[in-house]
Structure formats: C-alpha cells, structure tokens
Motif scaffolding. Structure first.
Motif, short mmCIF file in Angstrom:
data_model
loop_
_atom_site.label_atom_id
_atom_site.label_comp_id
_atom_site.label_asym_id
_atom_site.label_seq_id
_atom_site.Cartn_x
_atom_site.Cartn_y
_atom_site.Cartn_z
N ILE A 326 0.86 -1.19 0.00
CA ILE A 326 0.00 0.00 0.00
C ILE A 326 0.89 1.23 0.00
CG2 ILE A 326 -1.70 1.32 1.31
CD1 ILE A 326 -2.65 -1.35 2.49
N ASP A 327 0.60 2.17 -0.88
CA ASP A 327 1.41 3.39 -0.98
C ASP A 327 0.45 4.53 -1.30
OD1 ASP A 327 3.07 5.49 -1.68
OD2 ASP A 327 4.47 4.25 -2.82
N PHE A 328 0.21 5.41 -0.33
CA PHE A 328 -0.69 6.53 -0.63
C PHE A 328 -0.18 7.84 -0.05
CE2 PHE A 328 -2.66 5.23 3.43
CZ PHE A 328 -2.88 6.46 4.04
N ASP A 329 -0.52 8.91 -0.76
CA ASP A 329 -0.26 10.28 -0.32
C ASP A 329 -1.61 10.94 -0.11
OD1 ASP A 329 2.43 9.89 -0.67
OD2 ASP A 329 2.50 10.83 -2.64
N ARG A 330 -1.79 11.54 1.06
CA ARG A 330 -3.07 12.17 1.39
C ARG A 330 -2.86 13.66 1.63
NH1 ARG A 330 -5.96 9.19 5.94
NH2 ARG A 330 -6.58 7.92 4.14
N ARG A 331 -3.69 14.45 1.02
CA ARG A 331 -3.79 15.88 1.32
C ARG A 331 -5.13 16.12 2.00
NH1 ARG A 331 -2.71 15.33 -3.90
NH2 ARG A 331 -4.76 16.14 -4.50
N TYR A 332 -5.15 16.93 3.03
CA TYR A 332 -6.42 17.21 3.68
C TYR A 332 -6.43 18.65 4.17
CZ TYR A 332 -3.67 16.16 7.90
OH TYR A 332 -2.71 16.13 8.88
N GLU A 333 -7.62 19.22 4.21
CA GLU A 333 -7.77 20.60 4.65
C GLU A 333 -9.20 20.80 5.13
OE1 GLU A 333 -6.24 20.31 1.41
OE2 GLU A 333 -8.15 19.69 0.54
#
Length: 710
Positions: A326-333
């Motif tokens: 599993i490889d993920f990049d998350r952006r959140y705001e």
C-alpha cells in the motif's frame, strides 16, 4: 504520500485554545468544552463525559499511546495492539469495534484539528500526550453533534503557556524502550507566547518483527490582544514500524508472545510521515449585545503511508488484485466558522464546516519475479493499483442551552451535512476494468437533552439523538464479489437514548449512566480474504448497557477509583458472510450469521480500579492498578473469541524540588505484575484466522522529567 485530518470542531466544543482561555474557576474544578457551546464543569454537562488530566496521563506510562490512561473511562475500549504499524483499537459503546485498521466510528481531535477524515476514519499516533493539559472523552447522544461517524468524541487539549520554562524527559523500559523529550515554553511579550516540543522513541518490541521508532515535533504560537486571540499550531510526525501481525489460535497456544511466520517472510512493515498546520482566530464582542464571540479555524496537512503486507504471491495472480504494498499520499484541509450568541438564560452557537481529503493511492506487488515463482518477497514489485480517492464533507450546525428554571436546563442541537466520496481509477488493464465510482450521503443529526439539579451536589441528565455513519473509503474499495467500487453500500443510522446521574461531595464522586442504541443498516464485513475486505449492510443491531465511575477519598492521602462498564451489543437481524474467496460460489457458499450473535470486537464487561496512597513529598505516591475484561468476540460467527483476563500494575511517582527554579519528577511502573499471558486485542473477522494480538508480558518503565522555570 500525504497526511490526514479534517475539521469538525463541533458546535459545542471547538475551542482550540479552550485550555488557555477557560474561566478562572477552571483552575480548581474539572472543566470541559467538548459537547457544549461554552466551557463548563463536568458536573454541569448534561451528558456522559470524562476528563483525564495531565497528572493521570504522566502516571499511566511513557505517554505514547492513549490506551495508557483511557482505561479509566467507562464505556470506552482502547486496546494497545503492541504494534506500532497499526493504530490503537478504540470503541465507545460498541461504535468502532469492527475497525480492522485505524479508528472508526469516533471523532478525534487534537487542539481542535480533526484527526478523523471526512470519510470517518482517523488516527491518533500523532497525539502529543506529553504536552497535553487534558484529554476529554464524550460518550453518548451528544457526540452526534460532531457530524458523520461520531459514536463518541476524543479530544486532546495542549497545555497553555503560563510562564517561561524548559523541560527534559527520558524514559527507559523493557524490550528496548527508549524515549527522550524536550520542550520549551515562554511568553514573548506584546501578547505573543510560544511552546515547542520534540520527542523521539525507539523500541525493540516484545515480539519478533515488532521494532519501531517515532519522532514527533509540535510548535504552538499564540497572540492575545484586547479582544482577539490567534493561535498557530504546527506538528510533524514520522514513524517506522515493523508489523508482527496477529496469531492463529494454534500459534497463540504454542507461543503466546510469538510472531506469525509470514511476518518475517514478507518483512511486514509500515512507514508514516505526517505534517499538519492549523490556525484559530477568536474575537470577543464587548458591546454587551447578543453576539458574544466569533471563531474561524483553518487547517491543512499531508500524510504519507507505505505498508508492506503478507499477501501470498499466488493470491495476487488474480488480475483484479491491488497488490501487497500500500502506498498513498493524502492531502487534507478544512475550515470552520462559528458564532456564539447569548441572551438572558440562553447560550447558543452556530456554524458551518467544510473538510476535504484527497488520497493518491498506489498498489504494488510485494514480490519480484512471477506469482508462481517469486524471486524475492517483501519488496516493491509491479504496479497493481493507481487511483485517486476523494472525500468531502459540508456541515451546518446549531446548538443552544436554555435555563428553564433554577434547577432545570435544556440543551438542543442539530447538525446537517453531506459526505461526498469519489474514486477515479487509472489502473485499467485487460480484465481489470474501470473501478471508478461515486456516492453521496446526506444526514441530519438532532439531539435533545435535559439537566436537573435534584439536590446540592446531585445532578440528573437525559438525552436522545439520531446519528449517522457513512462508509469509509476503505470500506467502499471493493464490492461483494471483491471487484471494484462498492456502489451498493449505504450509511448506517442510529437512535440513541441516555439517562445519567452525577454526584459530587468532599469524599465521594459518582457518575452513573444507562443507555440504549438501535442501529439500522449497520455496516459489517462481507468477506475478509486475500488481502481484501468487502463490506455490506447487515440490517439492525441493538446495544444497551450501563457505565459507572467512582472516586472515593476515605482518608487524607488515600484515593480509591473504579470504572465499570457493561455492554450488550448484538445483531437484531441475521445475515450472510463469507469465510473464503471467491464469495459466494458453489464451492464456497455464504455462511449464515444468526440474529442474536454478539457484534465482533465487543466485550460484555470491563472493569478498572486503582488504589493510590500519597505519603508526602519524599515518599511520593504508591498505586496499585487493576484492569479486567470479559472475553472478546473475534468474528461475527461467534466461533472465535479472545478469553477474558485480569491484570495488575504497580507504580510509584514522586516530585523533588531542586531549589527555587528546578524540579524533578520520577515515575516507576511495573505493568502486568504477575506476568500473565493474555490477548491484548483482536483483529476482527480476519480471513486468515490470525485474530489474536498478544498482550505484553511483565514490563518495567522508569521515567524522569526535569523542569526549569526562568
């Protein structure tokens, strides 16, 4: 790779700096802000809420996991999985019990910044317990005012800056535990203040393949004007951890502290990097009008995760499989705006909130070579998944408190919102088709509560509410046939009611609560095989129970405490599940789960007790702690369960003055005093039958904290 957090600082809580701006009486009485339009004493809150202060957090352990101190909260289960590659298992009144990874069904906050994403899943590994002033835990109907997936609320508040000071801390313990901490705090003049902290942790773990290291940094910059207060918060969390996985019943019997063979074979592990920032601006209106205060909060962050799983290469031969890495990049705001109003006898707050997360998710094979003849395991191989997942929530809320008389008050509120989830699949190859999809979930959560002062020191309260829980992105990833996006999965709704009593006197405090929760369209596991979990709506469930917390001070220096919980959580409707893949087929038919089965991950009874004796500055405080849990169902079929257990812990803590400006705090703990083998947590509905995560054997912790006041 990117981080995680949305915002949802509720109508009734959301004061990032409540700890710094609470009224003067908050210095001597336990005050909470979660669940209410304004700061108030625990005694005055018309709902079940518990506050754990900084002293309790320090005495409970190395201040790494919430499980150390939150065992004292009735109705709350916080299991330390003794596995830094997996987050804690946290549930409140059965909400969140089914989570196999992350925290599900509860809202999480650290200084007002959400640690729960818009889709309902959250993490707590970045919580800075060493810098906390308190942790508040809200259970019951009023938690629905925090929006989607709010079966309970856990909120951490950092200590305010009150003077210039520096602190160094060190922990050393069994199984290679080593931790160092440093912090500094100071008023900077012209209304500014600063607090900064840094900690590093290393541990070998008591099981093979369970070593971990963690780095955590936090900065808090504040400014106070005549009518305004602004606070900027920045945190950075980095962690590398091996994953020992769970054990089967046979492996647990053979070696209660062992590790699954596939864990070392695939070198299962997880790397996390998370950075986030938030700012809160509060303005107080001093003209004596109806409008009392405004608040604007903004936050943004990134979270990156790489995790190597133990999925056999042959399983990944399926063309629709997403791989073993599993490889993920998350952006959140997120942004939230609130207005607080006041009339004679009435306090109210209204606001709106918007949160968004975007996950760029990749999947790779965890081997090189072919699935039939792999040349290396536990390495990144070919790409098998490439998609962007998005979740967005929009909410509006209103809550008000009315004084109906000298002894009676009412609280009512409503939160209405929408959760939008979209999946854009870019990995389309041969029989692996386009798994894109989108769903929208709308909800309106009302709550009504009454508080009645029956006598001086005795308060009764009652409340009812409706709640909503949407599926998470992970729960929507695969349909019932383990193919693409699960377009048929719906959100679950609940109806909750609670009755409670709070008693306070010089010698005795008692909080007692009974509750009932009925849920429709409960989200449950359809299958959990081959590294893929698919979910379904399983119909109705029902929960009812009782909670009791007491503190008795029979003599000077002696304090006795206890927390008891009883929960009956069961399926009201029968449903079918799968125990092997593919599901269902003639060779692998679905298996019936009958009505009346207990919900997996729940326990009928929990108990915690503590006897603490303070003997003076040099003698410090001695305490004997005890915790017991009934057996925990590991699967919905109720054919596997972790046996119940009881553990005793011993601690000593003391504080020594080193002159006028310096002090030294010391802590010594022996956990699992009698070295009992036990299961610390279960992996719910694990398709491989590796349900059981061992609890730690007897362990020793020595901690020292030096403080210097300038």
């Amino acid at each position: 790779m990117r981080p995680s957090t949305p915002l949802r600082t509720t109508l009734a809580a959301a004061c990032w700096l409540a700890c710094a701006t609470a009224p003067a009486w908050a210095q001597t009485e336990t005050v909470v802000v979660t669940g209410s339009p304004r700061a108030q004493r625990v005694m005055d809150a018309p709902f079940a809420i518990t506050s754990i202060d900084a002293t309790a957090l320090r005495n409970a352990g190395p201040m790494v996991n919430l499980s150390e101190a939150l065992v004292a909260v009735p109705g709350l289960v916080v299991n330390n999985r003794n596995n830094y590659a997996q987050d804690l298992q946290i549930s409140a009144r059965g909400f969140g019990a089914r989570a196999g990874f992350g925290v599900r069904g509860l809202r999480l906050y650290t200084d007002g910044i959400p640690a729960t994403m818009p889709d309902g899943q959250g993490q707590v590994a970045h919580f800075d317990l060493a810098g906390a002033q308190r942790v508040e835990v809200l259970r019951g109907p009023f938690s629905v005012l925090y929006g989607n997936s709010s079966g309970g609320v856990i909120a951490l508040f950092s200590a305010p800056v009150t003077r210039a000071e520096a602190e160094l801390g060190a922990d050393a313990g069994s199984f290679g535990l080593r931790q160092a901490r440093a912090s500094v705090a100071a008023p900077l003049g012209q209304g500014f203040d600063l607090r900064a902290s840094l900690s590093t942790l290393e541990t070998d773990g008591f099981r093979p393949q369970s070593a971990a290291d963690r780095r955590l940094a936090n900065v808090r910059l504040g400014w106070q004007g005549a009518s305004d207060r602004v606070v900027l918060l920045v945190s950075d969390h980095a962690q590398d951890a091996q994953d020992p996985l769970g054990l089967s019943a046979a492996d647990l019997r053979a070696d209660p502290q062992g590790t699954a063979a596939v864990a070392t074979q695939f070198n299962t592990r997880k790397t996390i990097a998370q950075t986030q920032a938030g700012v809160n601006w509060r303005h107080q209106f001093a003209d004596g009008g109806v409008l009392r205060e405004s608040s604007l909060s903004l936050h943004s962050g990134q979270r990156s995760v790489v995790q190597y799983l133990a999925i056999p290469a042959a399983t990944q031969a399926n063309v629709r499989h997403g791989g073993g890495v599993i490889d993920f990049d998350r952006r959140y705001e997120g942004v939230e705006a609130r207005l607080q109003f006041g009339w004679p006898g009435v306090d109210a707050v209204a606001g709106v909130a918007l949160e968004r997360q975007t996950d760029d998710r990749l999947g790779y094979e965890n081997f090189t070579g072919t699935s039939a003849a792999p040349t290396a395991l536990g390495v990144q191989g070919r790409l098998r998944r490439d998609e962007t997942n998005t979740a967005e929530s929009r909410d509006a809320f209103l809550q008000a408190d009315w004084a109906l008389g000298p002894s009676l008050s009412a609280t009512a509120g409503v939160r209405s919102g929408r959760v939008a989830i979209d999946v854009n699949d870019r990995y389309i190859s041969g029989l692996n088709g386009n798994d894109s999809g989108s769903l929208r979930f709308d909800y309106t959560n009302p709550v009504l509560g009454l508080r009645y002062t029956a006598a001086p020191g005795w308060v009764l309260h009652a409340s009812v509410a409706r709640g909503f829980e949407s599926p998470t992105l992970g729960e929507l990833a695969y349909s019932a046939d383990n193919s693409g996006f699960n377009k048929t999965l719906q959100g679950q709704t609940s109806r909750q009611a609670e009755l409670g009593s709070k008693w306070r006197s010089a010698a005795l405090d008692v909080d007692a609560t009974v509750f009932v929760v009925n849920t429709d369209d409960e989200i449950g596991v359809r299958s959990n095989t081959g590294g893929r979990s698919s979910f379904q709506n399983v119909g109705r469930t029902k929960r009812h129970g009782a909670e009791l917390a007491t503190t008795w001070r029979p003599a000077t220096g002696l304090k006795l405490q206890a927390a008891l919980s009883w929960l009956q959580a069961e399926y009201a409707d029968g449903f079918s599940t799968c125990t092997s893949a593919p599901c269902p087929t003639t060779a692998n038919p679905a298996v019936a789960v009958p009505a009346g089965n207990r919900i997996a991950g729940t326990q009928r009874a929990l108990a915690w007790a503590q006897a603490a004796w303070r003997t003076g500055p040099l003698g410090g405080e001695w305490a004997l702690e005890w915790r017991a849990t009934a057996r925990t169902m590991a699967n919905d079929l109720n054919t596997a369960a972790a046996p119940g257990h009881a553990l005793a812990h011993l601690r000593w803590s003391g504080r020594l003055a080193l002159g006028a400006a310096d002090s030294l705090e010391l802590l010594a703990r022996v956990d699992n005093l009698f070295n009992r083998d036990h299961v610390g947590s279960v992996i719910v509905n694990d398709g491989n039958g590796r349900f059981y995560e061992p609890g730690a054997p007897r362990s020793l912790l020595l901690s020292a904290r030096w403080q210097h006041r300038f």
